[in-house]
Design an enzyme around this catalytic site. Structure first.
Site, mmCIF file in Angstrom:
data_model
loop_
_atom_site.group_PDB
_atom_site.id
_atom_site.type_symbol
_atom_site.label_atom_id
_atom_site.label_comp_id
_atom_site.label_asym_id
_atom_site.label_seq_id
_atom_site.Cartn_x
_atom_site.Cartn_y
_atom_site.Cartn_z
ATOM 1 C CE LYS A 1 20.552 -19.046 -8.807
ATOM 2 N NZ LYS A 1 20.722 -18.009 -7.802
ATOM 3 C CD GLU B 1 21.692 -22.286 -1.466
ATOM 4 O OE1 GLU B 1 22.519 -22.592 -2.339
ATOM 5 O OE2 GLU B 1 20.889 -21.336 -1.593
#
Length: 408
Positions: A230, A214
């Site tokens: 997410k 990420e």
């Protein structure tokens, strides 16, 4: 604290393990020139102290996104760039938020930067293979039942209107024997590790390895961007279909995208924020994860300290609203986040690239540490959240134990 390593002052890890996000052209040519360290409890603003240190060492951190000379002589060689690590606790200090529980690895600073120069000297000999490497039993910071109760407490807080979403994280530690270098290399090379790499103390007293997929924040070619992740499912065809069809996961994801849009919009010198990609499915090890891309043009000067205050701690590992979520985290989590859920990457002369230190492990000389968690919303099922955290930690622990994961 600033430290200038001596010519023989190298960590015990093989130099073939590059720092996270280091440019490919620089690998195997790094030599640590100076080190900056700051710990929770030290005086001063860590964002300003760090920025001043890097600026004094020739990096354009007062005006990010504007290219300086690619390599600047510094009297020792050619200045390459800097490795940077910022803990979640340091991020809380930067924005005057509630800090979490004490770190289980207090020997690792909360802010750590290494200025590197290029050198053509031969790297030090790689350490011997980790003969005798062995992990002891894992000890968790909470039981599955305690984790599930924390999830329910978040749901109760959401029901009261205190927060919209909170990320809760658990910690595990295991004793080890022998040199951890090979185990850390296995972690850093897990499939999908966009920021795979190792950062270690010059004296070998501690090290961290990341397999993070990420992007917390990247500044390059006149734009600033973030890639929040997410939503998680097993990396099967059914898991992918389930992730794409899940209204709960999409709502959780969009909430964090909105938070990240707001974070970038507050940056001095940033133009209109846009969502370039929404809810794209990517693979990390044996998991599917949903990722978006949020960006903005840089129309004016952007200072590193302002950037860190805007994005740290990362919204996808705090929740929304960020300050309220951090207050919940400080109450719920029995063990500090240590090296996890912070920022880890590289600052060069023409770009900055910091990953979020999820999927990250630390060693402190006697134990190895992992962290894993997930975002909790009103619709979260406590048992499912416990299982998701375990699924995220499993590839890290398997790599540490010596298992090899096939490339995705």
């Amino acid at each position: 604290m600033v430290h200038a390593p001596g010519s023989g002052d190298h960590c015990r890890l093989s130099p073939s393990v590059a720092p996270p996000a280091a440019p490919t052209a620089c690998r195997a040519r790094h030599h640590a020139l100076r080190v900056f360290a700051w710990r929770r409890g030290d005086s001063g603003d860590p964002a300003e102290l760090l920025t001043a240190f890097l600026a004094d060492n020739g990096l354009p951190v007062r005006n990010l996104g504007r290219s300086a000379d690619k390599y600047r002589p510094n009297g020792h060689g050619l200045l390459c760039g800097a490795s940077l690590y910022v803990s979640a606790d340091a991020g809380c200090v930067m924005i005057q938020a509630t800090p979490g529980a004490p770190s289980p690895v207090p020997g690792i600073p909360d802010v750590y930067a290494v200025v590197h120069e290029h050198t053509d000297r031969p790297p030090p000999d790689a350490p011997a293979r980790s003969a005798g490497w062995r992990l002891g039993p894992w000890r968790e910071s909470w039981t599955p039942a305690e984790h599930a109760r924390a999830v329910q407490r978040v749901r109760d807080a959401i029901g009261r209107g205190d927060v919209y979403q909170v990320n809760v994280v658990g910690h595990g530690a295991a004793p080890y024997t022998a040199d951890p270098a090979a185990a850390l290399r296995r972690v850093a090379t897990l499939p999908g590790a966009r920021y795979g790499g190792v950062l270690a103390a010059p004296d070998g007293g501690w090290a961290l390895a990341t397999a993070s997929p990420e992007t917390l924040v990247e500044v390059r070619d006149g734009r600033v961007l973030t890639r929040p992740i997410k939503g998680t499912r097993p990396a099967t065809a059914a898991g992918r279909r389930d992730l794409l069809a899940s209204a709960k996961e999409r709502a959780e994801h969009v909430m964090i995208v909105d938070l990240e849009r707001n974070d970038l919009a507050r940056l001095p010198g940033a133009g209109p924020v846009r969502v370039d990609e929404l809810f794209a499915v990517r693979r990390w090890c044996d998991l599917w994860q949903a990722e978006s891309v949020v960006s903005a043009p840089l129309d004016g000067d952007l200072d590193l300290a302002d950037l860190l205050r805007a994005v740290c701690p990362g919204g996808s590992v705090t929740g929304a609203p960020k300050l309220a979520a951090l207050r919940q985290i400080a109450t719920l989590e029995p063990v500090g986040r240590g090296v996890s859920m912070g920022a880890l990457g590289w600052i060069g002369h023409d770009h900055l690239d910091l990953g979020l230190s999820i999927r990250t492990v630390a060693v402190d000389g006697s134990r190895v540490h992992t962290w894993a968690g997930g975002g909790i919303t009103a619709d979260s099922d406590p048992a499912a959240e416990v299982a998701e955290a375990a699924a995220k930690a499993a590839p890290l622990r398997a790599a540490l134990a010596g298992a090899v994961t096939a490339p995705a």
